[in-house]
Design an enzyme around this catalytic site. Sequence first.
Site, PDB file in Angstrom:
ATOM      1  CE  LYS A 295     -11.417  -7.512   1.922  1.00 51.81           C
ATOM      2  NZ  LYS A 295     -10.216  -6.772   1.550  1.00 51.81           N
TER       3      LYS A 295
ATOM      4  CB  SER B 239      -4.162  -6.740   4.883  1.00 58.25           C
ATOM      5  OG  SER B 239      -3.887  -5.463   4.361  1.00 58.25           O
TER       6      SER B 239
ATOM      7  NE  ARG C 289      -2.329  -7.542  -4.182  1.00 58.14           N
ATOM      8  CZ  ARG C 289      -3.019  -7.925  -3.113  1.00 58.14           C
ATOM      9  NH1 ARG C 289      -2.387  -8.162  -1.984  1.00 58.14           N
ATOM     10  NH2 ARG C 289      -4.318  -8.098  -3.172  1.00 58.14           N
TER      11      ARG C 289
ATOM     12  CG  HIS D 226      -1.910  -1.035   1.376  1.00 62.09           C
ATOM     13  ND1 HIS D 226      -2.061  -1.798   2.509  1.00 62.09           N
ATOM     14  CD2 HIS D 226      -2.850  -1.475   0.500  1.00 62.09           C
ATOM     15  CE1 HIS D 226      -3.063  -2.651   2.337  1.00 62.09           C
ATOM     16  NE2 HIS D 226      -3.549  -2.484   1.118  1.00 62.09           N
TER      17      HIS D 226
HETATM   18  O1  PNS Z   1      -8.858  -3.126   0.452  1.00 62.62           O
HETATM   19  P1  PNS Z   1     -10.145  -3.610  -0.155  1.00 62.62           P
HETATM   20  O2  PNS Z   1     -10.987  -4.347   0.855  1.00 62.62           O
HETATM   21  O3  PNS Z   1      -9.950  -4.395  -1.416  1.00 62.62           O
HETATM   22  O4  PNS Z   1     -10.948  -2.275  -0.574  1.00 62.62           O
HETATM   23  C1  PNS Z   1     -12.210  -2.360  -1.199  1.00 62.62           C
HETATM   24  C2  PNS Z   1     -12.943  -1.017  -1.072  1.00 62.62           C
HETATM   25  C3  PNS Z   1     -13.127  -0.671   0.405  1.00 62.62           C
HETATM   26  C4  PNS Z   1     -12.155   0.066  -1.749  1.00 62.62           C
HETATM   27  C5  PNS Z   1     -14.320  -1.194  -1.767  1.00 62.62           C
HETATM   28  O5  PNS Z   1     -15.007  -2.259  -1.198  1.00 62.62           O
HETATM   29  C6  PNS Z   1     -15.179   0.046  -1.672  1.00 62.62           C
HETATM   30  O6  PNS Z   1     -14.961   1.006  -2.386  1.00 62.62           O
HETATM   31  N1  PNS Z   1     -16.147   0.026  -0.741  1.00 62.62           N
HETATM   32  C7  PNS Z   1     -17.034   1.158  -0.494  1.00 62.62           C
HETATM   33  C8  PNS Z   1     -18.478   0.843  -0.878  1.00 62.62           C
HETATM   34  C9  PNS Z   1     -18.660   1.062  -2.350  1.00 62.62           C
HETATM   35  O7  PNS Z   1     -18.488   2.136  -2.882  1.00 62.62           O
HETATM   36  N2  PNS Z   1     -19.005  -0.060  -3.028  1.00 62.62           N
HETATM   37  C10 PNS Z   1     -19.190  -0.070  -4.449  1.00 62.62           C
HETATM   38  C11 PNS Z   1     -17.860  -0.102  -5.158  1.00 62.62           C
HETATM   39  S1  PNS Z   1     -18.160  -0.024  -6.836  1.00 62.62           S
END
Ligand code: PNS
Length: 158
Positions: free
Chosen positions: A41, A128, A90, A17
């Site tokens: 999650k 993570s 990645r 990150h």
């Molecule tokens: O580190 P991660 O868990 O891969 O991050 C994913 C994250 C938090 C960026 C994604 O789940 C997100 O943007 N969540 C917010 C809710 C949202 O906007 N959902 C629709 C995405 S198109």
Amino acid sequence: MKKAVCPGSFDPITNGHIDIIKRAAELFDEVTVLVVTNPDKKCVFSPEERCRLIEKAVEGINGVKVDSFSGLLADYVKQNGISAIVKGIRSSSDFEYEFQMALANRSLAPNAETVFITADPQNMYVSSSLIRQIAAFGGNVSDFVPKNIVEEIEKRLK
Ligand code: PNS
């Protein structure tokens, strides 16, 4: 001023990150590292803990700030005048997942572009969940997270 956001769970933040955040900070005037609550999650670290670890980890990187948000990323982007959503890639499986989110975010917030930054090969396997597993069994995570947060992560997860 060109503002970008690096959203994620950051449970916890990794060297992978940090590499993406540093490279985003070279491209944009302001980069917000955004701890987003993802209902799919279950995180180990609370949003407050994750923000505190990130704040320590990004010390000294100019133009970077930390925030948290619960809701649609597209709404945060629109509310904060952000023009780019930066994601690290990645692998092809990361791309499949991110591509779908990029298309949805483009529909929800058409003024923001999703920008993909390819991971440094050194960090391609760093995640993570890998860090949580190593630390939970008393392993050394100092190769995978910034030095100034190693102790806190190891103590918290052991
Ligand atoms: O580190 P991660 O868990 O891969 O991050 C994913 C994250 C938090 C960026 C994604 O789940 C997100 O943007 N969540 C917010 C809710 C949202 O906007 N959902 C629709 C995405 S198109």
